[in-house]
Write a protein that holds these residues in place. Sequence first.
Motif, PDB file in Angstrom:
ATOM      1  N   CYS A 415      -4.947  -6.793 -11.212  1.00 35.43           N
ATOM      2  CA  CYS A 415      -5.365  -5.485 -11.736  1.00 35.43           C
ATOM      3  C   CYS A 415      -6.061  -4.667 -10.655  1.00 35.43           C
ATOM      4  O   CYS A 415      -5.808  -3.459 -10.508  1.00 35.43           O
ATOM      5  CB  CYS A 415      -6.290  -5.668 -12.934  1.00 35.43           C
ATOM      6  SG  CYS A 415      -5.490  -6.208 -14.454  1.00 35.43           S
ATOM      7  N   GLY A 418      -3.381  -3.604  -7.990  1.00 33.29           N
ATOM      8  CA  GLY A 418      -2.458  -2.629  -8.562  1.00 33.29           C
ATOM      9  C   GLY A 418      -3.100  -1.266  -8.788  1.00 33.29           C
ATOM     10  O   GLY A 418      -2.506  -0.225  -8.452  1.00 33.29           O
ATOM     11  N   LEU A 419      -4.317  -1.239  -9.330  1.00 34.43           N
ATOM     12  CA  LEU A 419      -4.975   0.037  -9.599  1.00 34.43           C
ATOM     13  C   LEU A 419      -5.420   0.730  -8.303  1.00 34.43           C
ATOM     14  O   LEU A 419      -5.414   1.962  -8.221  1.00 34.43           O
ATOM     15  CB  LEU A 419      -6.166  -0.181 -10.524  1.00 34.43           C
ATOM     16  CG  LEU A 419      -5.805  -0.501 -11.986  1.00 34.43           C
ATOM     17  CD1 LEU A 419      -7.040  -0.934 -12.769  1.00 34.43           C
ATOM     18  CD2 LEU A 419      -5.166   0.717 -12.651  1.00 34.43           C
ATOM     19  N   PHE A 421      -3.747   0.532  -5.490  1.00 37.00           N
ATOM     20  CA  PHE A 421      -2.504   1.081  -4.955  1.00 37.00           C
ATOM     21  C   PHE A 421      -2.079   2.317  -5.727  1.00 37.00           C
ATOM     22  O   PHE A 421      -1.582   3.299  -5.147  1.00 37.00           O
ATOM     23  CB  PHE A 421      -1.409   0.017  -5.029  1.00 37.00           C
ATOM     24  CG  PHE A 421      -0.075   0.472  -4.505  1.00 37.00           C
ATOM     25  CD1 PHE A 421       0.171   0.545  -3.144  1.00 37.00           C
ATOM     26  CD2 PHE A 421       0.930   0.843  -5.384  1.00 37.00           C
ATOM     27  CE1 PHE A 421       1.401   0.976  -2.658  1.00 37.00           C
ATOM     28  CE2 PHE A 421       2.161   1.283  -4.919  1.00 37.00           C
ATOM     29  CZ  PHE A 421       2.405   1.341  -3.541  1.00 37.00           C
ATOM     30  N   TRP A 422      -2.313   2.310  -7.047  1.00 32.86           N
ATOM     31  CA  TRP A 422      -1.855   3.417  -7.892  1.00 32.86           C
ATOM     32  C   TRP A 422      -2.793   4.615  -7.804  1.00 32.86           C
ATOM     33  O   TRP A 422      -2.347   5.751  -7.630  1.00 32.86           O
ATOM     34  CB  TRP A 422      -1.740   2.914  -9.335  1.00 32.86           C
ATOM     35  CG  TRP A 422      -1.324   3.972 -10.330  1.00 32.86           C
ATOM     36  CD1 TRP A 422      -0.476   5.016 -10.123  1.00 32.86           C
ATOM     37  CD2 TRP A 422      -1.746   4.079 -11.693  1.00 32.86           C
ATOM     38  NE1 TRP A 422      -0.338   5.770 -11.259  1.00 32.86           N
ATOM     39  CE2 TRP A 422      -1.110   5.215 -12.242  1.00 32.86           C
ATOM     40  CE3 TRP A 422      -2.598   3.321 -12.493  1.00 32.86           C
ATOM     41  CZ2 TRP A 422      -1.306   5.607 -13.567  1.00 32.86           C
ATOM     42  CZ3 TRP A 422      -2.772   3.705 -13.807  1.00 32.86           C
ATOM     43  CH2 TRP A 422      -2.143   4.829 -14.330  1.00 32.86           C
ATOM     44  N   GLN A 423      -4.097   4.387  -7.882  1.00 30.22           N
ATOM     45  CA  GLN A 423      -5.036   5.505  -7.982  1.00 30.22           C
ATOM     46  C   GLN A 423      -5.885   5.720  -6.728  1.00 30.22           C
ATOM     47  O   GLN A 423      -6.689   6.645  -6.701  1.00 30.22           O
ATOM     48  CB  GLN A 423      -5.955   5.287  -9.189  1.00 30.22           C
ATOM     49  CG  GLN A 423      -5.181   5.252 -10.503  1.00 30.22           C
ATOM     50  CD  GLN A 423      -6.091   5.377 -11.710  1.00 30.22           C
ATOM     51  OE1 GLN A 423      -7.299   5.205 -11.617  1.00 30.22           O
ATOM     52  NE2 GLN A 423      -5.502   5.688 -12.856  1.00 30.22           N
ATOM     53  N   SER A 429     -11.490   3.045 -11.282  1.00 31.37           N
ATOM     54  CA  SER A 429     -10.714   2.269 -12.250  1.00 31.37           C
ATOM     55  C   SER A 429     -10.380   0.851 -11.802  1.00 31.37           C
ATOM     56  O   SER A 429     -10.293  -0.044 -12.660  1.00 31.37           O
ATOM     57  CB  SER A 429      -9.422   3.024 -12.602  1.00 31.37           C
ATOM     58  OG  SER A 429      -8.671   3.301 -11.437  1.00 31.37           O
ATOM     59  N   PRO A 430     -10.172   0.564 -10.488  1.00 27.52           N
ATOM     60  CA  PRO A 430      -9.830  -0.824 -10.130  1.00 27.52           C
ATOM     61  C   PRO A 430     -10.873  -1.847 -10.549  1.00 27.52           C
ATOM     62  O   PRO A 430     -10.522  -2.920 -11.062  1.00 27.52           O
ATOM     63  CB  PRO A 430      -9.687  -0.759  -8.597  1.00 27.52           C
ATOM     64  CG  PRO A 430      -9.259   0.635  -8.316  1.00 27.52           C
ATOM     65  CD  PRO A 430      -9.990   1.468  -9.327  1.00 27.52           C
TER      66      PRO A 430
END
Length: 461
Positions: A415, A418-419, A421-423, A429-430
């Motif tokens: 999590c 991924g977060l 990398f995404w945000q 949020s991570p």
Amino acid sequence: MNLDLLVVVFYFLVIGAVGWMGIRRANSKEAYLVAGRNLGPGLYLGTLSAVVLGGASTIGTVKLGYTYGISGVWLCGALGLGIVVLSTVLAKPLLQLKLYTVSQVLSRRYHPAARVTSGAIMLAYDLMVAVTSIIAIGSVMQVMFALSFPTSILLGGGLVVLYSTLGGMWSLTLTDILQFIIMTVGMMLVLMPMSIVKAGGWEAFGSLLPDSYYRLSSIGLDTILVFFLIYFFGILIGQDIWQRVFTARSVDVARYAGLGAGVYCVLYGVTGALIGMAGKILLPQLASTDGAFAAIAQAVLPAGISGLVAAAALAALMSTASACLLASSTIALEDVLPAIRRRPSGGLAAGRFTTLIMGMIMLGLAFLVRDVLAALTLAYNLLVGGMLIPLVGAIFWRRATSLGAIASMLTGSLCVVGLMFWQGIDANSPIYGGLLGGGAAFVLGSLLSRPAPQLQTLTER
């Protein structure tokens, strides 16, 4: 400039000599890894304070003070409160276990696979923090003394690797005490009062700085919460910090000297914030706030004295780098290599060799890593998102199981990555996602499986 460089060279020579003194005391594996579990209150307080207050708390707090005012204290405040809770709540059960690593604590409650998984996460965390500290050492020396970056890395990082490899925890303890003294003198007794006087005294603070600089909340409640999630909980579960706890002579030493170290961390944060506020008056239009510490030191201090303050910054960075280097070496020696080789961990010679190899890897990565902030943020997010929930469960929840622990580590870590990398690395949020995902996986996995009947929580031992 030449006088400042001479001061720092002298500091390096003294650190090297003091580190060399640790060789004679590091005559066994236990002495090498945890100083023989024999540190008294003075040594324990000094070494714990020095390892907690690294580059982020020294250079970062001055930057936050420059940008937000007294609210910049929250970074060191989160670290200090983490030390207070660790000392009052966890020190006693940890000392009773007579262990070397965080992962060994997990192995008392979970399947050996949990120890290897947690060891891999903790190894990545400590190695990344060590690398960022070495890069920061190189950056400070490059800016202040006009040295090339590779030369700065090899000089500062090479010294860290040398004394850490030879004397282990005893060398770290002796050098940390010297670094603790230099940090205290350089930051609290020299740079802070001279910055305030140079800025015009307290009257100038009241008339030239906006009201927001005197509000503890001006940095933002979201940022304060993230500081606590990352730094407060990072202190509670970090191998570099736990390894210091294992060095205490007794529970009372760990408890009361640890409380003193926590209070010192908060005072250090106030010092850094005030230096930053004085810098805002003296240098109101800095091109980059990242260089606030070096710019303020150069603007306020005469030659020679600025070298002392540079040594104080380097002391903080070197203490963190050496602590995380030895922590990563200990995890590799005790948790990762035995699982790979299917043999028990080695002794003193194996410990020195492992530290040397990890030090060479650390220096190599320092030349390759470019985005320091991303590496440091990923390190802390992985540590808290992947490790906090199963560790708390190991200590307090009798119903926790190996399946829940492994599921929590893997889910929380995925999590976080991924977060991020995404945000992006700056998103909050991570860490939230890692804790929520890891917590859900831990509870679900534990309820769907049975704990081993002979296991207890660590507080029941």
